[in-house]
Design a protein around this motif. Structure first.
Motif, mmCIF file in Angstrom:
data_model
loop_
_atom_site.group_PDB
_atom_site.id
_atom_site.type_symbol
_atom_site.label_atom_id
_atom_site.label_comp_id
_atom_site.label_asym_id
_atom_site.label_seq_id
_atom_site.Cartn_x
_atom_site.Cartn_y
_atom_site.Cartn_z
ATOM 1 N N GLY A 135 0.832 -1.205 0.000
ATOM 2 C CA GLY A 135 0.000 0.000 0.000
ATOM 3 C C GLY A 135 0.859 1.244 0.000
ATOM 4 O O GLY A 135 2.071 1.201 -0.269
ATOM 5 N N GLU A 136 0.237 2.376 0.330
ATOM 6 C CA GLU A 136 0.958 3.641 0.259
ATOM 7 C C GLU A 136 1.654 3.970 1.584
ATOM 8 O O GLU A 136 2.871 4.008 1.652
ATOM 9 N N ALA A 137 0.877 4.185 2.625
ATOM 10 C CA ALA A 137 1.451 4.606 3.902
ATOM 11 C C ALA A 137 0.468 4.279 5.016
ATOM 12 O O ALA A 137 -0.739 4.235 4.775
ATOM 13 N N PRO A 138 0.960 4.077 6.227
ATOM 14 C CA PRO A 138 0.046 3.743 7.326
ATOM 15 C C PRO A 138 -0.860 4.916 7.696
ATOM 16 O O PRO A 138 -0.491 6.074 7.520
ATOM 17 N N GLY A 139 -2.034 4.578 8.221
ATOM 18 C CA GLY A 139 -2.941 5.584 8.768
ATOM 19 C C GLY A 139 -2.879 5.543 10.291
ATOM 20 O O GLY A 139 -1.938 4.978 10.872
ATOM 21 N N GLU A 142 -2.988 1.961 11.957
ATOM 22 C CA GLU A 142 -1.746 1.232 11.647
ATOM 23 C C GLU A 142 -0.607 1.779 12.508
ATOM 24 O O GLU A 142 0.218 1.027 13.034
ATOM 25 N N PRO A 148 0.423 -2.911 9.129
ATOM 26 C CA PRO A 148 -0.253 -2.296 7.990
ATOM 27 C C PRO A 148 -1.678 -2.817 7.814
ATOM 28 O O PRO A 148 -1.981 -3.957 8.165
ATOM 29 N N PHE A 149 -2.518 -1.970 7.279
ATOM 30 C CA PHE A 149 -3.880 -2.335 6.899
ATOM 31 C C PHE A 149 -4.661 -3.021 8.027
ATOM 32 O O PHE A 149 -5.111 -4.150 7.882
ATOM 33 N N SER A 153 -9.715 0.252 5.717
ATOM 34 C CA SER A 153 -9.236 -0.270 4.421
ATOM 35 C C SER A 153 -8.675 -1.667 4.598
ATOM 36 O O SER A 153 -8.753 -2.487 3.689
ATOM 37 N N ASN A 175 3.927 -1.426 3.137
ATOM 38 C CA ASN A 175 3.633 -0.125 2.525
ATOM 39 C C ASN A 175 4.896 0.470 1.918
ATOM 40 O O ASN A 175 6.002 0.167 2.383
ATOM 41 N N HIS A 253 -6.839 0.936 -4.561
ATOM 42 C CA HIS A 253 -6.594 0.893 -3.122
ATOM 43 C C HIS A 253 -7.932 0.644 -2.399
ATOM 44 O O HIS A 253 -8.959 1.204 -2.790
HETATM 45 N N1 URA Z 1 -3.577 2.601 3.635
HETATM 46 C C1 URA Z 1 -2.376 2.174 3.213
HETATM 47 O O1 URA Z 1 -1.941 2.468 2.098
HETATM 48 N N2 URA Z 1 -1.675 1.413 4.050
HETATM 49 C C2 URA Z 1 -2.102 1.060 5.264
HETATM 50 O O2 URA Z 1 -1.382 0.362 5.955
HETATM 51 C C3 URA Z 1 -3.361 1.527 5.669
HETATM 52 C C4 URA Z 1 -4.087 2.292 4.839
#
Ligand code: URA
Length: 287
Positions: A135-139, A142, A148-149, A153, A175, A253
Motif C-alpha cells: 500500500g501507500e502509507a500507514p494511517g 496502523e 499495515p492495513f 481499508s 507499505n 486501493h
Molecule cells: N492505507 C495504506 O496504504 N496502508 C495502510 O497500511 C493503511 C491504509
C-alpha cells in the motif's frame, strides 16, 4: 499561547482534527511561538560577523578538507533529501534478512516522518507467502498498532484476500512508506524517494511470486511510472528487484473502493488475475 477560560474546547479539538492533528506525540505541549521568539533574540544578541578581509596576496593553497563519511545520526533529517535517499539505499543494501531490514529501518534517522509517527509499520502476514501486497502509507490505526492495513481499508483488504481464498497467513503486506505521515497527508515525493530503497529491498528479500500494488501512489513508486491507476490497473508488468523479475499488477486501493464501490467490479477482476497468476506459478513449480 493564552487561552481564555470561555474557550470552547470542542471547537479547539475540532480545529485540530480538521487540520489532521489527531494524535499527541509528546507529553508536554510545545510553544512554537516562544521557540521562534527565543531563536530571534539569540540571533540579535550574536556579535556581527567580522568584515570580509581584503584578499591576501600570494596565499599558499589550503590543503583540501578530508572527506567525511555521511552522517548517520539525527542530523540526517536536516540533510538534503538526495543524501537521505542515498543513505537509505546504502542502509537497505546492508540487510541480509527481513528482520535485519526491520532493525535497520528502526535505526534510520533520514526520514522526518519517523519523528511524528508513533512507530515503524514494517509488515504483516507471512513473509514466505507467494503474494505480496504493498500500500501507500500507514494511517492512524496502523500507526497505533504497528501493523499495515488494520483499519477500515484493512478490513476491506481482508475481504479482497478472502475472495481469492487468501488470508494473512498466505499473503505478505507492507507499505511504500513505513511511517505514518502526520494527519494522513500525502507523502511528499522526497519522502517517497527516501523510503523507496527500503520497500524495494523488502520485496527483494520476501521474494514473492506476485506483487500487488494497492493504489496509484504505490504503483507509481514501485513501477516507476506516472500513469494513473485507472490505466495502470489490471495489467501484469515486470518488477525488477535487482536480482530477479517479479510479476507485478496494480489494483485500486481499498480506501478508494470504500469511497467508490463501483470500482469493486474491476478490483474483483484484478484479484482473479492475481489468483490465476498464482495458480500458474504453482502449476509451473509442480510440473
Ligand atoms: N492505507 C495504506 O496504504 N496502508 C495502510 O497500511 C493503511 C491504509
Amino acid at each position: 499561547m493564552t487561552v481564555t477560560l470561555d474557550t470552547d474546547w470542542a471547537d479547539v479539538l475540532a480545529f485540530h482534527a480538521e487540520a489532521g492533528v489527531d494524535v499527541a506525540i509528546g507529553e508536554a505541549a510545545i510553544d512554537r511561538f516562544a521557540e521562534s521568539a527565543a531563536e530571534a533574540a539569540r540571533a540579535r544578541s550574536q556579535p556581527a560577523p567580522p568584515a570580509a578581509k581584503p584578499p591576501a596576496a600570494a596565499q599558499p593553497p589550503r590543503p583540501a578538507a578530508p572527506s567525511l563519511p555521511a552522517p548517520v545520526g539525527p542530523a540526517l533529517v536536516n540533510q538534503a533529501p538526495d543524501a537521505a535517499a542515498m543513505a537509505a539505499r546504502e542502509a537497505a543494501r546492508e540487510a541480509r534478512s527481513l528482520e535485519a531490514l526491520r532493525a535497520i529501518m528502526e535505526g534510520f534517522e533520514g526520514c522526518a516522518l519517523k519523528k511524528t509517527a508513533s512507530r515503524l509499520v514494517f509488515a504483516d502476514g507471512n513473509p514466505q507467502a507467494q503474494v505480496m501486497f504493498v500500500g501507500e502509507a500507514p494511517g492512524r490505526e496502523e500507526d497505533e498498532q504497528g501493523l499495515p492495513f488494520v483499519g477500515r481499508s484493512g478490513r476491506l483488504l481482508d475481504l479482497m484476500l478472502a475472495a481469492i481464498g487468501l488470508d494473512r497467513t498466505r499473503a505478505y503486506i507492507a507499505n511504500v512508506i513505513p511511517w505514518r505521515p502526520p494527519g494522513n497527508r500525502t507523502p511528499t515525493p522526497q519522502e517517497t524517494a527516501i523510503c523507496l530503497p527500503f520497500i524495494r529491498r523488502q520485496i527483494e528479500l520476501a521474494n514473492p511470486e506476485v506483487l500487488v500494488c494497492l493504489g496509484g501512489p504505490s504503483a507509481q513508486a514501485l513501477l516507476g511510472t506516472l500513469e494513473g491507476i485507472t490505466r495502470l490497473r489490471g495489467r501484469f508488468m515486470d518488477f525488477d528487484t535487482g536480482t530477479r523479475t517479479v510479476r507485478a499488477i496494480a489494483t485500486f486501493h481499498p480506501a478508494y473502493l470504500l469511497r467508490t464501490p463501483a470500482g469493486k467490479r474491476l478490483a474483483w477482476r484484478d484479484m482473479l488475475a492475481v489468483e490465476a497468476a498464482l495458480a500458474e506459478r504453482a502449476a509451473g513449480a509442480s510440473s
